[in-house]
Design a protein around this motif. Sequence first.
Motif, PDB file in Angstrom:
ATOM      1  N   THR A  93       0.213  -5.067  -7.999  1.00 28.15           N
ATOM      2  CA  THR A  93      -0.978  -5.273  -8.637  1.00 28.15           C
ATOM      3  C   THR A  93      -1.217  -4.505  -9.992  1.00 28.15           C
ATOM      4  OG1 THR A  93      -2.355  -3.774  -7.601  1.00 28.15           O
ATOM      5  CG2 THR A  93      -2.254  -5.933  -6.485  1.00 28.15           C
ATOM      6  N   ALA A  94      -0.435  -3.667 -10.426  1.00 30.12           N
ATOM      7  CA  ALA A  94      -0.309  -2.754 -11.535  1.00 30.12           C
ATOM      8  C   ALA A  94       0.771  -2.088 -11.588  1.00 30.12           C
ATOM      9  CB  ALA A  94      -1.566  -1.805 -11.523  1.00 30.12           C
ATOM     10  N   ALA A  95       1.329  -1.749 -12.803  1.00 33.41           N
ATOM     11  CA  ALA A  95       2.587  -1.147 -12.931  1.00 33.41           C
ATOM     12  C   ALA A  95       2.792   0.440 -12.393  1.00 33.41           C
ATOM     13  CB  ALA A  95       2.755  -0.986 -14.426  1.00 33.41           C
ATOM     14  N   GLY A  96       3.532   0.538 -12.087  1.00 36.12           N
ATOM     15  CA  GLY A  96       4.082   1.945 -11.471  1.00 36.12           C
ATOM     16  C   GLY A  96       5.447   2.234 -10.913  1.00 36.12           C
ATOM     17  N   THR A  97       5.473   3.303  -9.885  1.00 34.75           N
ATOM     18  CA  THR A  97       6.710   3.363  -9.249  1.00 34.75           C
ATOM     19  C   THR A  97       6.305   3.136  -7.906  1.00 34.75           C
ATOM     20  OG1 THR A  97       7.174   5.406 -10.598  1.00 34.75           O
ATOM     21  CG2 THR A  97       8.267   5.238  -8.640  1.00 34.75           C
ATOM     22  N   ALA A  98       7.364   2.199  -7.184  1.00 37.34           N
ATOM     23  CA  ALA A  98       6.998   1.787  -5.780  1.00 37.34           C
ATOM     24  C   ALA A  98       7.842   2.512  -4.862  1.00 37.34           C
ATOM     25  CB  ALA A  98       7.508   0.481  -5.848  1.00 37.34           C
ATOM     26  N   TYR A  99       7.626   3.071  -3.803  1.00 39.20           N
ATOM     27  CA  TYR A  99       8.146   3.809  -2.621  1.00 39.20           C
ATOM     28  C   TYR A  99       7.824   2.941  -1.395  1.00 39.20           C
ATOM     29  CZ  TYR A  99       7.613   7.803  -5.888  1.00 39.20           C
ATOM     30  OH  TYR A  99       7.591   8.725  -6.807  1.00 39.20           O
ATOM     31  N   PHE A 100       9.167   2.754  -1.006  1.00 34.91           N
ATOM     32  CA  PHE A 100       9.596   1.656   0.231  1.00 34.91           C
ATOM     33  C   PHE A 100       9.583   2.491   1.663  1.00 34.91           C
ATOM     34  CE2 PHE A 100      10.678  -0.537  -3.462  1.00 34.91           C
ATOM     35  CZ  PHE A 100      10.167  -1.794  -3.548  1.00 34.91           C
ATOM     36  N   TYR A 101       8.732   2.025   2.470  1.00 35.57           N
ATOM     37  CA  TYR A 101       8.730   2.612   3.687  1.00 35.57           C
ATOM     38  C   TYR A 101       8.973   1.532   5.066  1.00 35.57           C
ATOM     39  CZ  TYR A 101       6.709   6.227   1.029  1.00 35.57           C
ATOM     40  OH  TYR A 101       6.503   7.360   0.064  1.00 35.57           O
ATOM     41  N   ASP A 102       9.308   2.285   6.094  1.00 32.55           N
ATOM     42  CA  ASP A 102       9.275   1.063   7.505  1.00 32.55           C
ATOM     43  C   ASP A 102       8.809   2.011   8.510  1.00 32.55           C
ATOM     44  OD1 ASP A 102       9.831  -0.552   9.228  1.00 32.55           O
ATOM     45  OD2 ASP A 102      11.792  -1.143   8.868  1.00 32.55           O
ATOM     46  N   ALA A 103       7.850   1.776   9.119  1.00 36.57           N
ATOM     47  CA  ALA A 103       7.320   2.309  10.368  1.00 36.57           C
ATOM     48  C   ALA A 103       7.801   1.728  11.576  1.00 36.57           C
ATOM     49  CB  ALA A 103       5.557   2.766  10.098  1.00 36.57           C
ATOM     50  N   GLY A 104       8.649   0.826  11.293  1.00 35.66           N
ATOM     51  CA  GLY A 104       8.923  -0.017  12.466  1.00 35.66           C
ATOM     52  C   GLY A 104       7.969  -0.773  13.273  1.00 35.66           C
ATOM     53  N   SER A 105       7.817  -0.628  14.607  1.00 37.62           N
ATOM     54  CA  SER A 105       6.614  -1.469  15.250  1.00 37.62           C
ATOM     55  C   SER A 105       5.317  -0.817  15.064  1.00 37.62           C
ATOM     56  CB  SER A 105       7.006  -1.697  16.675  1.00 37.62           C
ATOM     57  OG  SER A 105       7.199  -0.484  17.299  1.00 37.62           O
TER      58      SER A 105
END
Length: 307
Positions: A94-106
Amino acid sequence: MPAPSRLTWPKSLTLAIPTLLVTLAAAVLSQPAPASATAGAHDSGVLAVTHKSPFNCGKTFYANNWTGGHNPEGSIDWQDYGGDDVNGETVRATAAGTAYFYDAGSTSYGKWVEIRHSDGTRTRYAHMSSMVKSAGSTLSVSQGTAIGTVGSTGNSSAPHLHYEQRTSGGGMDTSPTVEGVTVSLGQKKAITSSNACGGGSNPYTPEGVCGSGYAVIDSAALTGGRTYLLYNSGNGYNCVVTLKTSNLGTASAVSAFLEPQNESRTTDSGSYDYYAGPVRRDAAGQCVRWGGSVGSSSYTSGFEHCG
């Protein structure tokens, strides 16, 4: 023994002390408060970054800031609007920046992304079915960059996009504004996206589509795109992906194929927003034929890249 002498101040200094104290007090009071003293006021301030909808240009969905058990309170659930199903929709920054990717599973957010913006504020996008980068990765994004697709991972009972706007101190903005529309607690508003309406470059890369360990070893230009051949030396697999450079964000015909010599061909084709593929095949010690198409423009290699 003579009595100790008394230390006396010069008369001029004695007269100057009151004036000096007043000056020092004024100087102290004029200094800005330490960061810890102003943090609360900053956290409750209005977010400085302007946000667009997290969806493709022209898409309309409900932004539901519901109360009564929503955690955290003040977050938005983007949901179906009219006959439009939000499930599987492309999710955009929705706006510029640095994206950090996560996965919390279920649990919790499931697959989710946090984007940290230039003014220190943050947005979160949760319960996604897929992300453009693997968990633990980061990506510099512009407003409108695709970061994943809507799903129902984690603690979610139905497909939707959980969305948050947070201050630089981590607090929730409980009345977030998107596309100039403020959605306060208890409100549900239909919002149409103006995100990614200006075209631009494809936000995906061949390596990002094929996955970790793959590197480009060949490519061929197409009218409206480019097809790529990649190889993973760790597992002996080739991968082919065709990226569009025109009609981005709009479904149109695109394909990618891979054919190890003396074996059948595997093809991915359809009407896609950004790319076709990935097509992965075990081709260690073999020659491969590969290629793809965008619209009526196509490329087919000979059998090559043997070994």
